[in-house]
Design an enzyme around this catalytic site. Structure first.
Site, short mmCIF file in Angstrom:
data_model
loop_
_atom_site.label_atom_id
_atom_site.label_comp_id
_atom_site.label_asym_id
_atom_site.label_seq_id
_atom_site.Cartn_x
_atom_site.Cartn_y
_atom_site.Cartn_z
NE ARG A 1 7.95 -0.42 7.48
CZ ARG A 1 8.39 0.89 7.68
NH1 ARG A 1 9.89 0.50 8.29
NH2 ARG A 1 8.69 2.12 7.44
CD GLU A 2 9.96 -5.95 14.52
OE1 GLU A 2 9.34 -5.78 15.14
OE2 GLU A 2 11.53 -6.80 14.81
NE ARG B 1 -9.82 -13.42 24.66
CZ ARG B 1 -9.89 -13.86 23.80
NH1 ARG B 1 -9.06 -14.89 23.56
NH2 ARG B 1 -10.86 -13.91 22.79
CB ALA C 1 -14.43 -14.06 17.97
CG LEU D 1 -7.33 -18.31 16.03
CD1 LEU D 1 -6.84 -19.72 16.54
CD2 LEU D 1 -7.34 -16.88 16.05
CD GLU E 1 -14.99 -19.81 16.90
OE1 GLU E 1 -14.88 -19.92 17.64
OE2 GLU E 1 -13.92 -20.93 16.57
CD GLU F 1 -16.37 -18.19 21.54
OE1 GLU F 1 -16.53 -17.05 21.84
OE2 GLU F 1 -14.78 -17.91 21.44
N PRO G 1 -3.01 -2.79 11.73
CG PRO G 1 -3.57 -1.77 10.16
CD PRO G 1 -4.27 -2.04 11.48
N GLY G 2 -0.40 -2.38 10.79
CA GLY G 2 0.96 -1.52 11.38
C GLY G 2 2.01 -2.47 11.21
CD GLU H 1 -7.05 -10.85 14.00
OE1 GLU H 1 -7.53 -11.62 14.51
OE2 GLU H 1 -5.93 -10.47 14.72
CD GLU I 1 -13.23 -21.66 24.19
OE1 GLU I 1 -13.21 -22.44 24.18
OE2 GLU I 1 -13.69 -20.89 23.37
#
Length: 194
Positions: A36-37, A63, A75, A77, A92, A96, A114-115, A119, A144
């Protein structure tokens, strides 16, 4: 009895500025194994910031992976070691959109992919908005610099989800969750919930 999916071996493939990639060999039900990666991500936060007129603060930001400007929530990290997620969300919001909030609630936590990725995103509802200065040392740069900020009535923003105007998964989840909070009374978890 549930299978334990034991990791039989792991190999680091890539280490980047934000993400890393490894391959895990995992024991599968029935005696087999499979590779699994796994993309490791530090996690993120998002904020549904609602003002006293029930307008939500939305950003329009470029993006690169999808080569589009997307409507999003404030949002960011979880890139400060040891910082609780709600504190990251507060930071944040100030960075922002230069806002602070008097009231904070944990709306949802979610694994967006989740596959292949670990995160975890904490999504908060921020109310009682006031203007705030950007934190010391924060510099607006890159995408930004091209970002726009708008306040959109929550009901209209929810319609944007169904019109396909809002495609960012965190924004879709946040807008629909906030609308449910406004129309009903779901029990929200404590701020430090997972």
């Amino acid at each position: 009895m549930a299978h334990s999916y034991e990791v039989l071996g792991s190999e680091q493939v890539y280490e980047g500025r934000i993400i890393s990639l490894r391959t895990d060999t995992v024991a599968m039900p029935g005696g087999g194994e499979s590779v699994r990666e796994v993309v490791h991500h530090p996690g993120a936060v998002g904020v549904v910031a609602l003002d006293d007129e029930d307008r939500v603060v939305l950003l329009r930001q470029y993006r690169h992976p999808v080569r589009q400007h997307l409507w999003e929530l404030p949002a960011g990290l979880r890139d400060v070691d040891g910082e609780p997620p709600v504190e990251t969300a507060k930071r944040e919001l100030a960075e922002e959109v230069q806002l602070a909030a008097d009231r904070w609630s944990l709306l949802v936590t979610q694994h967006p992919s989740p596959g292949f990725c670990d995160e975890l995103i904490h999504l908060y509802l921020a109310e009682g908005l006031t203007e705030a200065a950007r934190p010391d040392g924060f510099v607006v740069e890159h995408e930004e610099l091209d970002m726009t900020v708008e306040r959109v009535p929550l009901a209209e923003a929810v319609q944007w989800v169904f019109d396909g105007k809002v495609k960012n998964a965190l924004a879709v989840i946040g807008l629909l969750a906030a609308a449910q909070v406004r129309s009903g009374s779901p029990r929200l978890r404590p701020l430090d919930g997972d």
